[in-house]
Design an enzyme around this catalytic site. Structure first.
Site, PDB file in Angstrom:
ATOM      1  N   TYR A  79       0.849  -1.198   0.000  1.00 53.72           N
ATOM      2  CA  TYR A  79       0.000   0.000   0.000  1.00 53.72           C
ATOM      3  C   TYR A  79       0.882   1.243   0.000  1.00 53.72           C
ATOM      4  CZ  TYR A  79      -3.747   3.218   1.241  1.00 53.72           C
ATOM      5  OH  TYR A  79      -4.649   4.241   1.228  1.00 53.72           O
ATOM      6  N   PHE A 131      -9.572  18.951 -24.313  1.00 52.09           N
ATOM      7  CA  PHE A 131     -10.001  17.563 -24.416  1.00 52.09           C
ATOM      8  C   PHE A 131     -11.262  17.450 -23.560  1.00 52.09           C
ATOM      9  CE2 PHE A 131     -10.119  13.086 -23.195  1.00 52.09           C
ATOM     10  CZ  PHE A 131     -10.362  12.582 -24.465  1.00 52.09           C
ATOM     11  N   THR A 132     -12.155  16.517 -23.880  1.00 49.00           N
ATOM     12  CA  THR A 132     -13.470  16.439 -23.199  1.00 49.00           C
ATOM     13  C   THR A 132     -13.333  16.416 -21.673  1.00 49.00           C
ATOM     14  OG1 THR A 132     -13.358  14.051 -23.514  1.00 49.00           O
ATOM     15  CG2 THR A 132     -14.676  15.285 -25.109  1.00 49.00           C
ATOM     16  N   ASP A 222       0.126  18.332 -21.271  1.00 49.95           N
ATOM     17  CA  ASP A 222      -0.582  17.053 -21.318  1.00 49.95           C
ATOM     18  C   ASP A 222       0.176  16.158 -22.284  1.00 49.95           C
ATOM     19  OD1 ASP A 222      -2.185  14.883 -21.976  1.00 49.95           O
ATOM     20  OD2 ASP A 222      -4.051  16.013 -21.982  1.00 49.95           O
ATOM     21  N   LYS A 265      -1.911   5.674 -23.279  1.00 49.01           N
ATOM     22  CA  LYS A 265      -1.634   5.900 -24.708  1.00 49.01           C
ATOM     23  C   LYS A 265      -0.159   5.636 -25.016  1.00 49.01           C
ATOM     24  CE  LYS A 265      -5.676   8.684 -25.351  1.00 49.01           C
ATOM     25  NZ  LYS A 265      -6.202   9.082 -26.647  1.00 49.01           N
ATOM     26  N   ARG A 388     -16.408  12.315 -32.849  1.00 54.17           N
ATOM     27  CA  ARG A 388     -15.761  13.472 -32.232  1.00 54.17           C
ATOM     28  C   ARG A 388     -16.340  14.707 -32.911  1.00 54.17           C
ATOM     29  NH1 ARG A 388     -13.067  11.853 -27.442  1.00 54.17           N
ATOM     30  NH2 ARG A 388     -15.292  12.075 -27.129  1.00 54.17           N
ATOM     31  N   PHE A 454     -21.787  11.987 -24.597  1.00 52.77           N
ATOM     32  CA  PHE A 454     -21.418  11.029 -25.646  1.00 52.77           C
ATOM     33  C   PHE A 454     -21.184   9.627 -25.104  1.00 52.77           C
ATOM     34  CE2 PHE A 454     -16.888  10.729 -24.701  1.00 52.77           C
ATOM     35  CZ  PHE A 454     -16.632  11.917 -24.031  1.00 52.77           C
TER      36      PHE A 454
HETATM   37  N1  F0G Z   1      -5.685  14.086 -22.305  1.00 49.22           N
HETATM   38  C1  F0G Z   1      -5.744  13.640 -23.552  1.00 49.22           C
HETATM   39  C2  F0G Z   1      -5.039  14.380 -24.632  1.00 49.22           C
HETATM   40  C3  F0G Z   1      -6.453  12.475 -23.853  1.00 49.22           C
HETATM   41  O1  F0G Z   1      -6.500  12.039 -25.101  1.00 49.22           O
HETATM   42  C4  F0G Z   1      -7.110  11.776 -22.811  1.00 49.22           C
HETATM   43  C5  F0G Z   1      -7.888  10.590 -23.079  1.00 49.22           C
HETATM   44  C6  F0G Z   1      -7.033  12.292 -21.512  1.00 49.22           C
HETATM   45  C7  F0G Z   1      -6.303  13.445 -21.295  1.00 49.22           C
HETATM   46  C8  F0G Z   1      -7.714  11.612 -20.383  1.00 49.22           C
HETATM   47  O2  F0G Z   1      -7.012  10.464 -20.058  1.00 49.22           O
HETATM   48  O3  F0G Z   1      -8.622   8.603 -20.550  1.00 49.22           O
HETATM   49  O4  F0G Z   1      -6.597   8.227 -19.153  1.00 49.22           O
HETATM   50  O5  F0G Z   1      -8.486   9.548 -18.281  1.00 49.22           O
HETATM   51  N2  F0G Z   1      -8.277  10.216 -24.210  1.00 49.22           N
HETATM   52  C9  F0G Z   1      -9.023   9.009 -24.463  1.00 49.22           C
HETATM   53  C10 F0G Z   1      -9.408   8.917 -25.900  1.00 49.22           C
HETATM   54  C11 F0G Z   1     -10.193   8.790 -23.568  1.00 49.22           C
HETATM   55  O6  F0G Z   1     -10.160   7.989 -26.248  1.00 49.22           O
HETATM   56  O7  F0G Z   1      -8.949   9.708 -26.721  1.00 49.22           O
HETATM   57  P1  F0G Z   1      -7.730   9.138 -19.492  1.00 49.22           P
END
Ligand code: F0G
Length: 481
Positions: A79, A131-132, A222, A265, A388, A454
């Site tokens: 832990y 980003f979303t 990021d 990624k 998207r 979405f």
């Molecule tokens: N920043 C970027 C540029 C991303 O593409 C993503 C995630 C995140 C932050 C968030 O990271 O998913 O680990 O919580 N992109 C995914 C996608 C969800 O399908 O493009 P996460």
């Protein structure tokens, strides 16, 4: 990596062998029609048993290496004080150059903590593009995102190698307008996800950093697709011709105050991290880590993933790894361009993106052309892509749709997962759909969640175009496929 054949043709070549396989299944077009109906015309709601090629995302779906899997077997399940954490901290220091590490369970958790620690109500967070999940966390903290990209960033047919660049002049104007006290940080997203995985240049990052520093504003990076952005810099920016990926990353990081990434990624695991060299930033975030994620030495990740991430970070600096997704995407984009299909150019990281506004110009934006294209392509192929566009934008306070800048169907290419024949199959079915594009109609919401709609929203076709499209497909390919 690309290789030139004796004919002069250039193809991407896999610098790895397949050691473990997972069976996949190609459901018939009849089943695909049923499945997309069950899923409310939302590809997120499909079950993978109904999906042939899963091009929804490259997040957590990349093939891991033998060394990553090996490392998972020796993880230290503790832990607190896990040795696995210290291995990750060493990799972060070695590859990224940061001494403070805060592990988190995935990228959006990093965004949550950054928003919690630094964004106050009324703040503005400038970025090259949102980003979303980033936007959701800034909004929830009471702030607002300001997208200050350069002219041309939203042109889908382009030869601009760095559409992810941020406009420093707009940054200066924004700081003057809102005041330094209301701008907690500037965020640069390494390959702008929502506008087609487009990179920024080193020259631009340096300029943005200098401008932000002149106001005392920290730069947040990021790095979810850091190895891809570094690869594009190496390939497209003359100063870095011949540089290694590690050299580019080291140079990038000289401009960064706080780094975070989704490890799902470029690092090919399921986790995330925040890193910095400034104790004051570390101290501002650390107290929240055990509240929301887990203790500071695992941050919500399994220690197996912590181990694999340490290996993944080092491996992403290898030329063959950094280029593995990007070169396949380039090939995918080139092939579709040859077929006359409207795609986002130049090819970026993460995915091949189809431009739904040019593909389906007869569908008004209020009927979600990118969502319709995602559903139609699934019916035509069993390949699952991701919308998207406007479906990915939540409504404004008055309940109106917020029209997205772009309407894209993203066909993600997870690293080292699919083969050339998979890409050729996808190209062929896009080509078929393009020839039948007038059959595709719009969508409307049936169930609509208030945040990040979405993910769970359910839609239905306007008219019965899904049924007609599946019938046309069967007429051409028979019942089996
Ligand atoms: N920043 C970027 C540029 C991303 O593409 C993503 C995630 C995140 C932050 C968030 O990271 O998913 O680990 O919580 N992109 C995914 C996608 C969800 O399908 O493009 P996460």
């Amino acid at each position: 990596m690309n290789i030139t054949l004796s004919t002069g043709k250039i193809i991407p070549i896999e610098m790895h062998k397949v050691k473990i396989v997972q069976k996949t299944n190609l459901p018939s077009s009849k089943r695909r029609l049923e499945a997309i109906n069950e899923a409310g015309y939302n590809t997120f709601l499909l079950r993978t048993r109904d999906v042939f090629l899963d091009m929804l995302t490259d997040s957590g779906t990349n093939a891991m290496s033998d060394n990553q899997l090996g490392a998972m077997m020796v993880s230290d399940e503790a832990y607190a004080g896990s040795e696995s954490f210290y291995k990750l901290a060493d990799a972060v220091k070695e590859v990224l150059g940061f001494k403070y590490l805060l592990p988190v369970h995935q990228g959006r958790a990093a965004e949550h903590l950054l928003a919690k620690a630094f964004v106050k109500p009324g703040d503005v967070v400038p970025m090259n593009y949102h980003f979303t999940t980033t936007k959701a966390h800034v909004d929830l903290a009471g702030g607002k995102v300001a997208e200050i990209f350069k002219e041309g960033a939203l042109e889908t047919a382009s030869s601009n190698p760095f559409k992810g660049n941020l406009d420093p002049a707009k940054l200066e104007a924004l700081v003057k307008q809102h005041g330094v006290a209301h701008i907690p940080f500037v965020r640069m997203e390494a390959t702008t996800n929502l506008i087609g995985g487009q990179p920024f240049s080193m020259a631009n990052l340096r300029e943005v950093k200098a401008m932000a520093a002149s106001f005392g504003i920290p730069l947040v990076f990021d790095g979810s697709l850091i190895s891809e952005n570094a690869y594009f810099i190496q390939q497209r920016e003359p100063e870095f011709k011949g540089a290694t990926i590690q050299q580019v990353i080291t140079e990038l990081m000289k401009n960064v105050d706080i780094f975070y990434m989704s490890g799902r990624k470029s690092a090919a695991v399921r986790g995330g991290l925040i890193a910095t060299n400034e104790k004051k930033f570390y101290d501002a975030i650390l107290p929240w880590l055990p509240v929301y994620e887990g203790f500071a030495t695992y941050g919500g990740m399994s220690t197996k993933e912590v181990e694999a991430m340490a290996v993944g970070l080092r491996e992403m600096t290898e030329q063959a790894v950094a280029s593995s997704g990007a070169d396949f995407i380039q090939y995918f984009v080139n092939r579709l361009e040859e077929e006359g299909v409207p795609v986002v150019t130049p090819a970026g990281g993460l995915a091949c993106h189809l431009d739904a506004m040019r593909f389906l110009p007869h569908i008004p934006q209020a009927q979600y052309p990118a969502g319709a294209l995602a559903a139609a392509f699934y019916i035509a192929s069993g390949v699952r892509g991701m919308e998207r566009g406007t479906v990915s934008m939540d409504r404004d306070a008055q309940g109106n749709d917020v029209m997205s800048d772009l309407e894209l169907l993203r066909l993600a290419v997870p690293r080292r997962l699919y083969t050339m024949s998979h890409i050729e199959y996808a190209v062929d079915r896009v080509k078929w759909l393009y020839a039948h594009r007038e059959m595709v109609g719009g969508l409307q919401f049936v169930e609509e969640p208030p945040v990040l709609r979405f993910f769970f929203g359910r839609l239905e076709p306007v008219g019965d175009w899904g049924v007609q499209l599946a019938a046309a497909f069967r007429a051409d390919f028979g019942d089996e496929f």
